[in-house]
Design a protein around this motif. Sequence first.
Motif, PDB file in Angstrom:
ATOM      1  N   SER A   1       6.090   5.581  17.515  1.00 20.22           N
ATOM      2  CA  SER A   1       5.311   6.825  17.531  1.00 20.22           C
ATOM      3  C   SER A   1       6.202   8.049  17.721  1.00 20.22           C
ATOM      4  O   SER A   1       5.869   9.138  17.256  1.00 20.22           O
TER       5      SER A   1
ATOM      6  N   ILE B   1       6.983   9.138  14.270  1.00 21.32           N
ATOM      7  CA  ILE B   1       5.826   9.799  13.641  1.00 21.32           C
ATOM      8  C   ILE B   1       5.710  11.234  14.163  1.00 21.32           C
ATOM      9  O   ILE B   1       5.485  12.175  13.393  1.00 21.32           O
TER      10      ILE B   1
ATOM     11  N   CYS C   1       1.358  14.730   7.439  1.00 22.80           N
ATOM     12  CA  CYS C   1       1.906  13.435   7.854  1.00 22.80           C
ATOM     13  C   CYS C   1       0.729  12.545   8.241  1.00 22.80           C
ATOM     14  O   CYS C   1      -0.086  12.921   9.091  1.00 22.80           O
ATOM     15  N   HIS C   2       0.621  11.400   7.616  1.00 18.53           N
ATOM     16  CA  HIS C   2      -0.557  10.552   7.817  1.00 18.53           C
ATOM     17  C   HIS C   2      -0.170   9.098   8.054  1.00 18.53           C
ATOM     18  O   HIS C   2       0.748   8.589   7.411  1.00 18.53           O
ATOM     19  N   THR C   3      -0.919   8.490   8.957  1.00 17.09           N
ATOM     20  CA  THR C   3      -0.700   7.063   9.217  1.00 17.09           C
ATOM     21  C   THR C   3      -2.023   6.304   9.242  1.00 17.09           C
ATOM     22  O   THR C   3      -2.055   5.126   9.596  1.00 17.09           O
TER      23      THR C   3
ATOM     24  N   LEU D   1      -2.644   5.023   3.961  1.00 24.50           N
ATOM     25  CA  LEU D   1      -1.674   3.947   3.703  1.00 24.50           C
ATOM     26  C   LEU D   1      -2.098   3.129   2.482  1.00 24.50           C
ATOM     27  O   LEU D   1      -1.266   2.753   1.655  1.00 24.50           O
TER      28      LEU D   1
ATOM     29  N   ASP E   1       4.380   2.720   6.321  1.00 21.36           N
ATOM     30  CA  ASP E   1       4.036   3.027   7.718  1.00 21.36           C
ATOM     31  C   ASP E   1       3.515   4.449   7.883  1.00 21.36           C
ATOM     32  O   ASP E   1       2.819   4.749   8.847  1.00 21.36           O
ATOM     33  N   ALA E   2       3.906   5.299   6.958  1.00 16.76           N
ATOM     34  CA  ALA E   2       3.467   6.697   7.038  1.00 16.76           C
ATOM     35  C   ALA E   2       3.639   7.351   5.677  1.00 16.76           C
ATOM     36  O   ALA E   2       4.419   6.884   4.843  1.00 16.76           O
TER      37      ALA E   2
ATOM     38  N   VAL F   1       8.549   5.139   5.202  1.00 13.33           N
ATOM     39  CA  VAL F   1       7.853   6.391   4.944  1.00 13.33           C
ATOM     40  C   VAL F   1       7.798   6.675   3.447  1.00 13.33           C
ATOM     41  O   VAL F   1       8.826   6.673   2.780  1.00 13.33           O
TER      42      VAL F   1
END
Lengths: 461, 461
Positions: A4, A7, A19-21, A26, A41-42, A86
């Motif tokens: 994290s 992130i 920025c998205h998770t 995904l 992962d992101a 990423v």
Amino acid sequence: MLESTHIQALTQIVGKDNCHTDKAHLLAYCYDATRERYEPDAIVYPRDEAEVSAILRYCNTHKITIVPRGAGSGFTGGALPSSGGVVLSLEKHFNAILEIDEKNLIARVQPGVVNKIFQNEVEKRGLFYPPDPASQDYSTLGGNVSENAGGMRAAKYGITKDYVLALRAVLPNGDIIRAGKKTIKDVAGYNIAGILIASEGTLAVITELTLKLIPKPKHKRSAMGVFASIEDAMNAVYRSMASGITPVAMEFLDQLSIQAVEERFHKGLPKDAGAILITQVDGDLPEVLESDLSLLQARFMENGCTKFVVAKDSKEEEDLWFARRNVSQSITIYGKKKLNEDITVPRSRLPELLTRIQEMSEKYGFKIPCFGHTGDGNVHTNVMVPNPEDKDELARGYACIEEIFAIAVELEGTLSGEHGIGLSKAPFMHLAFTQEEMNLFKAIKRAFDPNNILNPGKMGL
Amino acid sequence: MLESTHIQALTQIVGKDNCHTDKAHLLAYCYDATRERYEPDAIVYPRDEAEVSAILRYCNTHKITIVPRGAGSGFTGGALPSSGGVVLSLEKHFNAILEIDEKNLIARVQPGVVNKIFQNEVEKRGLFYPPDPASQDYSTLGGNVSENAGGMRAAKYGITKDYVLALRAVLPNGDIIRAGKKTIKDVAGYNIAGILIASEGTLAVITELTLKLIPKPKHKRSAMGVFASIEDAMNAVYRSMASGITPVAMEFLDQLSIQAVEERFHKGLPKDAGAILITQVDGDLPEVLESDLSLLQARFMENGCTKFVVAKDSKEEEDLWFARRNVSQSITIYGKKKLNEDITVPRSRLPELLTRIQEMSEKYGFKIPCFGHTGDGNVHTNVMVPNPEDKDELARGYACIEEIFAIAVELEGTLSGEHGIGLSKAPFMHLAFTQEEMNLFKAIKRAFDPNNILNPGKMGL
């Protein structure tokens, strides 16, 4: 899984809207046209070049995998996050046409611009950007450059690399570089743009492209030649072009392809023909097109053409190209899984290539419809596997493809004319390259990306 | 000085007739067109690719410098053994045209083939190899590729890189590699051929080239436009080409160049003109040439052309091009030392470039005759130094050149359109490239040549 703290660091660079998770994001970025799936992962959407640089610098320091992505329309998995990490998407904030310089016939664009949108914009100004991959309606110029995309007009106008004059890019260590100039000629320093083209996002992230334009030809006309056999058609292709005619496009459909299009769209194509050739000529003077068409007709007729039809108006022209453009989706009638390759051979080897593909069809018991860009020797070869859930059958499909690759190489051809290697052709690199050549590729990869953070595992590297 | 054990080892590889250390040989290989002189320690003429490989492997093991050499006709010292070592000459045993494949419009050649000999051979078969550097009568195709040579026909047909489909080369460690295929399209693996082009013999020794040919146009015609001022002529160039005409060549001579040619050859050129443009169009149908010439005339006239003369026959055509081809030797009347550069800018910046070169001429007090390939923005800029033995005067000449380079870069141009960097432009690389870009060049150099044995010290690396 990405920690994290990483992130948070990435979010700090691009802002929380970029920025998205979450699962939805995904999933949206886990696929491409291969239909393979690998979850990242992101996802980050950098807003400018400085942010691309900051992301790469951060990921390089922390050895985090980065996969650059345009539209995700590639056929070989080049944009798939096959090792997680990423996804760096350029579609949201890098889609501006920065400049169309009519004085110098040059354009500057961001990599996320969709090919067809760009074509339309330059054509409004009487200019022309020829590279027209089948994905032109949605694929991006950055993706086109990263795969060195071709298209139907390559027979006369060449491919993407012939139109890239210069670019800006960010190296894995975050360094921002320019390569090439806004000039037709530039021989100062190594040809960095040349090595980034077709490097499938493994060496740098392209942030800007300077593209060459040409004047748009005033007229174009299309024609179809019908042939009793595929060999006749292939002979007609290379003998026409060897005789000095250079059509814009010289496309073919074999019998299976013709029948599939007819079954689906009823366009009146000759279902009993061995093959058809669809061709286009262009130029500024109608006399030139007349002359080229009559020369093409003569060459076709000498090589077993049974019927030569020139489109009389734009409706007839549109119908001809409709058949060609819709063949890829039509052939799905032959099998649930399409093992789709784009081998390319010198044009004079096309008759032998098509004969040997037919032998493979008989040997393995799969239908193998073929079509594509015969004007440059590029044959889209589709091994249709009816029951891919049957593992043995699927394995037989792959064995068939591997044998076809070996035939292409034996005929002085290449594994890929336009789709690239990515993941799906990586297992076949040994057919085309020696250990010494692979070592050189790896040395170049290390020179750009010593920590192997950028799109790792692609191209067999 | 190379130890005698090394000389013996090299002699063992190539045979005693192909390894030389006598003064006559060393002197014969110490120069190029820059007229700088650096004596090598030995000359080897490998007889085949295996010997090239053995030489490189040996030199790599013993960290001996190797300088590959074609005809030694380069303008920037790329083939000069500036750190001594071994000159590897490809002129004696690598001068075969291996194949002219008329079915595929492709040729395979060894790198020591002279450009013009190759052109003549393909033209006998109705084919065409467009790259025509001014050195075409003696420069080799390998040298052309290593420098990415241009020429007059680049305005329409592009430069050397546009014709290299594939090559074979030997890496500094002795590994033999192939790059590219005998196909128009090939996107498998990194574009190694692309990075070797214009790499000035610093990355590998090219041992074979596969070149694209095109059908030879059936007709060509030439014309001259006379302009009162250089600005008018430069405006005519870019506005003609922006309007959609693509002549084969669009060359210019400024007033000093015209006067120099006239003084020497009395060809009847207009000595009071500010500039002339010499242009050529080609095609398969006479109507196309007529149309292009009348469009060119219209564009020229709109931009201050005072006289437009179309060559009526091959004698008049020959006379026009004689003036252009002999300008370089004619301008020596203006000074004993010619600081000769080949800056290139986007065509629309040509008027400003020529104006600013004129300002430099006034500022530094040197005559600066200019001529060249305006069709692609490439201006041969010659700072004429009357008394180069006067160190201050020569230093002023170099300061003037440096300022002109900076102007070219400011106008979005490049240090070199076709001559390369070599030794003579190496001091100016900082004007065109950032430290990050130079670092990348060095990383690529290391990837190919970790021991820095191949043509060291060139390109500012």
